[in-house]
Design an enzyme around this catalytic site. Sequence first.
Site, PDB file in Angstrom:
ATOM      1  N   CYS A  91       1.767   5.485  11.492  1.00  0.00           N
ATOM      2  CA  CYS A  91       0.442   5.483  10.874  1.00  0.00           C
ATOM      3  C   CYS A  91      -0.444   6.609  11.408  1.00  0.00           C
ATOM      4  O   CYS A  91      -1.222   7.200  10.661  1.00  0.00           O
ATOM      5  CB  CYS A  91      -0.228   4.125  11.053  1.00  0.00           C
ATOM      6  SG  CYS A  91      -0.279   3.582  12.751  1.00  0.00           S
ATOM      7  N   HIS A 112      -2.712   0.235  15.234  1.00  0.00           N
ATOM      8  CA  HIS A 112      -2.691   0.639  13.829  1.00  0.00           C
ATOM      9  C   HIS A 112      -3.799   1.668  13.616  1.00  0.00           C
ATOM     10  O   HIS A 112      -4.793   1.679  14.355  1.00  0.00           O
ATOM     11  CB  HIS A 112      -2.910  -0.582  12.922  1.00  0.00           C
ATOM     12  CG  HIS A 112      -2.648  -0.266  11.484  1.00  0.00           C
ATOM     13  ND1 HIS A 112      -1.497   0.338  11.045  1.00  0.00           N
ATOM     14  CD2 HIS A 112      -3.399  -0.474  10.358  1.00  0.00           C
ATOM     15  CE1 HIS A 112      -1.545   0.502   9.741  1.00  0.00           C
ATOM     16  NE2 HIS A 112      -2.692   0.019   9.293  1.00  0.00           N
ATOM     17  N   ASP A 125      -5.907   2.675   4.088  1.00  0.00           N
ATOM     18  CA  ASP A 125      -4.822   2.168   4.940  1.00  0.00           C
ATOM     19  C   ASP A 125      -3.537   2.348   4.145  1.00  0.00           C
ATOM     20  O   ASP A 125      -3.330   1.692   3.115  1.00  0.00           O
ATOM     21  CB  ASP A 125      -5.067   0.686   5.262  1.00  0.00           C
ATOM     22  CG  ASP A 125      -3.956   0.109   6.127  1.00  0.00           C
ATOM     23  OD1 ASP A 125      -2.949   0.812   6.369  1.00  0.00           O
ATOM     24  OD2 ASP A 125      -4.095  -1.056   6.555  1.00  0.00           O
TER      25      ASP A 125
END
Length: 480
Positions: free
Chosen positions: A16, A65, A81
């Site tokens: 990520c 994250h 996201d």
Amino acid sequence: MIEFSNKKIIYTPCYCEENVYHLCKAFGKLDDIYVCFISNENRSIPIWKQRASKFHDGIVIWDYHVILLVKEKSNPTKVYDLDTTLSFPCDFSIYVQESFKILDDPQYHRKYRIIPAEKYLKVFASDRSHMDGTWFASPPIYSPISTSESVNNLPLFINMTENLDSKDFVSAYFTETLIFIGFMLLVPIFYAANFYFRYKRHRAATPWSIQEKVVVITGASSGIGAALAYEFARQGATLILCARQIDLLANVSKECKEKYCAKNVLIQKVDVTSETDVMRLVETVDAAYSKIDCLVLNAGVSMGETLESIEDFDLIKKIMEVNYIGSTMLAFYSLPLLKKADKARIVINSSLAGIIPVPLRTGYCGSKFALRGFFESLQSELVDDNIFITMAYAGAVKTDINKNRLGENPKKLDFNNAMSAEECAKIIVDGTVKGHKEIVFTNIGKIGRLMESVFPDLLAFLSYKRARKFYVKEIIDKSL
Ligand SMILES: NC(=O)c1ccc[n+]([C@@H]2O[C@H](COP(=O)([O-])OP(=O)(O)OC[C@H]3O[C@@H](n4cnc5c(N)ncnc54)[C@H](OP(=O)(O)O)[C@@H]3O)[C@@H](O)[C@H]2O)c1
């Protein structure tokens, strides 16, 4: 509305931080865009509505994250996201409601680090070592992201207790300062060692006089090349002069003989970019003298405009061909003849622009910097052959170089404080006889040479300031 390019989004599952890095790059302006790291001391943060989840509510307990927050003036803040099953982008309030639910256990409490996207692009680096070499997920196909300061600072972003600024920036400069102080303490020792090795080289290279030495000079038809021919002739050398303009060479040869009493002067038409010409020149020297005592690589061309204003990239290629390929090719073909001489010399007429960056001369600087790399490397190969390479870094010298600059509209070099070609030639010949590794002209050049490795950013700033004085102001402004 913030502009988001429609480029294909770069995405690799479980990376990520890198996905968001590339996402940042896809935005036109980064003004109101923030990267948000979510993690905690236990590396356990629950996030719902994640595509990677095996559960119906989409929960995943990530170690960390990363998402992107985009503040918009009239619209609600958006969350980007790349791992969510919610919309992309998603309204901040919906995202928070759906994805940031609370688990009672404190070990799952989330912490957040918000970084402006612009800064993130500048400082983020990851060598992917956090995957521990086992690659839970296949790594991205592109190379790891790094900066000049770091190959991996991902742990700093995930560490929710440390101040990123102090760690990431201050420590880098602190380390540099420590290295510098250590270096300064060792300066007297380095200085003594340097002096010793210079003396050792001088002992190995001398005695060596020019009398009856076979000296090949390229670009001898004008300027510094012609002045070098006169100086070598004055000191009794046997000369082989070459350039493309044979009529000018004939004049130089005549003057060498009549004014400086040279006994043997050969001239040959040579374009240093032509392999045939270069090979033929070496054959001529071989047939006449079977050796080369001193190869002077002087032929060169320059330029005088910003890269942006050049119409045809051929100009840069041409400079590289003459200055770099021309010199290195002749050195290559001359090596057997240089090896036959005792304490042979290769002299490269570089330029201060070969150690100090100068605007309006990208191609010229590039070619001269490249010569340094090539010949310093070659020197290390030739130490046992007793061949001594001298790099000459002259400042401004009054020659026809302005007239011969390539390009449509080259700006002229200011010759107000320039030295004469004769003076320049004398200094180069003197350094050659002494076997110097390098000859750096002018006090500013000497300081620049010293600063180059110790204060490179300051040197770049000063060289720009100095160049401003030399060149037409608006051209420089345009190039910034
Ligand atoms: N003038 C300065 O301020 C200065 C400062 C530092 C270093 N330098 C360096 O000094 C060297 C000589 O420049 P200069 O100032 O004396 O300028 P110049 O008077 O223009 O001389 C350049 C020489 O290079 C030759 N040349 C150019 N292209 C060639 C090619 N393709 N094949 C063979 N010879 C070629 C020219 O001869 P033909 O045209 O007859 O072929 C001429 O003899 C250059 O390497 C330059 O970078 C000059």
